[in-house]
Design a protein around this motif. Sequence first.
Motif, short mmCIF file in Angstrom:
data_model
loop_
_atom_site.label_atom_id
_atom_site.label_comp_id
_atom_site.label_asym_id
_atom_site.label_seq_id
_atom_site.Cartn_x
_atom_site.Cartn_y
_atom_site.Cartn_z
N LYS A 16 1.11 -1.05 0.04
CA LYS A 16 -0.04 0.01 0.08
C LYS A 16 0.79 1.12 -0.11
N PHE A 17 1.84 1.06 0.67
CA PHE A 17 3.03 2.28 0.88
C PHE A 17 3.43 2.52 -0.58
N ILE A 18 3.68 1.62 -1.39
CA ILE A 18 4.50 1.78 -2.35
C ILE A 18 3.63 2.36 -3.55
N TYR A 19 2.29 1.88 -3.42
CA TYR A 19 1.25 2.31 -4.53
C TYR A 19 0.95 4.04 -4.01
N GLN A 20 1.17 4.48 -2.76
CA GLN A 20 1.02 5.85 -2.45
C GLN A 20 2.14 6.71 -3.04
N ILE A 21 3.43 6.10 -3.12
CA ILE A 21 4.52 6.74 -3.36
C ILE A 21 4.26 6.82 -5.00
N LEU A 22 3.84 5.96 -5.71
CA LEU A 22 3.95 5.98 -6.98
C LEU A 22 2.78 6.84 -7.30
N PHE A 23 1.71 7.29 -6.45
CA PHE A 23 0.48 7.82 -6.93
C PHE A 23 1.09 9.38 -6.89
N ILE A 24 1.84 9.57 -5.82
CA ILE A 24 2.38 10.88 -5.52
C ILE A 24 3.45 11.38 -6.81
N ILE A 25 4.27 10.20 -7.13
CA ILE A 25 5.23 10.50 -8.28
C ILE A 25 4.65 10.91 -9.75
N ILE A 26 3.42 10.28 -9.82
CA ILE A 26 2.52 10.38 -11.06
C ILE A 26 1.72 11.80 -11.14
N LEU A 27 1.16 12.12 -9.85
CA LEU A 27 0.53 13.16 -9.52
C LEU A 27 1.27 14.60 -9.74
N VAL A 28 2.50 14.79 -9.11
CA VAL A 28 3.11 15.84 -8.91
C VAL A 28 3.56 16.32 -10.31
N PRO A 29 4.10 15.61 -11.29
CA PRO A 29 4.24 16.37 -12.37
C PRO A 29 3.06 16.72 -13.42
N ILE A 30 1.98 16.00 -13.22
CA ILE A 30 0.59 16.58 -13.85
C ILE A 30 0.32 17.86 -13.18
N SER A 31 0.45 18.08 -11.85
CA SER A 31 -0.04 19.26 -11.20
C SER A 31 0.78 20.18 -11.65
N CYS A 32 2.17 20.07 -11.57
CA CYS A 32 2.94 21.24 -12.14
C CYS A 32 2.85 21.62 -13.61
N ASN A 33 2.73 20.66 -14.28
CA ASN A 33 2.37 21.04 -15.72
C ASN A 33 1.07 21.75 -15.90
N SER A 34 0.21 21.55 -14.93
CA SER A 34 -1.28 22.28 -15.07
C SER A 34 -1.12 23.71 -14.88
N THR A 35 -0.08 23.94 -13.95
CA THR A 35 -0.10 25.32 -13.40
C THR A 35 0.99 26.17 -14.38
N THR A 36 1.83 25.38 -15.18
CA THR A 36 2.77 26.19 -16.14
C THR A 36 2.21 26.23 -17.48
N GLN A 37 1.04 25.49 -17.88
CA GLN A 37 0.60 25.67 -19.23
C GLN A 37 -0.08 26.88 -19.43
N PRO A 38 0.32 27.70 -20.50
CA PRO A 38 -0.52 28.87 -20.83
C PRO A 38 -1.98 28.74 -20.83
N ASP A 39 -2.88 29.55 -20.75
CA ASP A 39 -4.11 29.57 -20.79
C ASP A 39 -4.56 30.19 -22.45
N ASP A 40 -4.36 29.42 -23.50
CA ASP A 40 -4.52 30.02 -24.58
C ASP A 40 -6.13 29.68 -25.24
N SER A 41 -6.92 29.30 -24.39
CA SER A 41 -8.17 28.90 -25.12
C SER A 41 -8.88 30.14 -25.90
N ILE A 42 -9.38 30.16 -26.92
CA ILE A 42 -10.00 31.27 -27.58
C ILE A 42 -11.11 32.07 -27.05
N PRO A 43 -10.97 32.89 -26.62
CA PRO A 43 -12.34 33.56 -25.95
C PRO A 43 -13.45 34.08 -26.79
N ALA A 44 -14.87 34.16 -26.38
CA ALA A 44 -15.67 34.79 -27.54
C ALA A 44 -15.11 36.26 -27.92
N HIS A 45 -15.23 36.47 -29.15
CA HIS A 45 -14.84 37.59 -29.64
C HIS A 45 -15.50 37.80 -31.00
#
Length: 278
Positions: A2-31
């Motif tokens: 169980k401990f190993i699974y928790q560590i793997l979850f954290i390892i996978i989650l952290v990069p995803i979280s970091c990438n989500s905060t650094t990706q620019p918001d380029d969604s095209i707004p109504a215009h």
Amino acid sequence: MKFIYQILFIIILVPISCNSTTQPDDSIPAHETFEIQSKNMGEKRVINVWTPEGYGKSKDSLPVMYMADGGIKDDGGIKDDFPHMANTFAKLIQSKKIPPMILVSIENIVHRKDLSDFTEVTKDEEIAALVGGSEKFRAFLSDELFPEIEKKYRTTGKRGILGESLSGLFVMETFFLKPELFDYYIAFDPSLWWSNQYLVKNAKENLTKIPAGSDKKVWFASSDDKDISPYTKQLAEIFKAENPQNLKWNYSDEPKEKHTTIFRATKEKALIWTLGNQ
């Protein structure tokens, strides 16, 4: 286990979280998008207009910020700066860091031609085969685009312009040569090296031509680019030495930024400084 699974979850989650905060918001707004046939330039131009939330239901007139080089998608050399700038305006307006404002971007066809003055420097001509169209492009803005925007939208008459790199050069050139066209000037890494640094070399003289009581605002920034930062710093020193009373200015030296990152990295501070005290 169980401990190993928790560590793997954290390892996978952290990069995803970091990438989500650094990706620019380029969604095209109504215009809104429309085309305008320019007599000054002899060609058709696509104009994108973003209005803040609630504009359609109110009767308020708003100032306008122009982008001299901004498209919807990075397609065929058209820069996709409009979406991320519109999203930035929406964010800052919602948080009340800047007042409501209309954003207008012009999709360029040959931006090196439109945004540069003539040059006799061989190196400049090697970079851009077609140059020297900035005067006609400026005439298109003042004689054709301004009236069209004022006809289609409720505006106060207050205007600003922003741009990066060669578009930043156009911003600074317009400030020095036709300061009456805009109230706010924002330039990110302006290509002041153009034509043997003619804008910097003539800055002192041109500052004396700014009309008294004009109350202009100029914000400019430079990255670590060795072809740009020496001249932006030199220009800042000229502003400091001349201390023009009819001008509020700010220079943001950003040595940790690259030419490719400075626009997104400093756009919020540029807008807040320039527009925040309206």
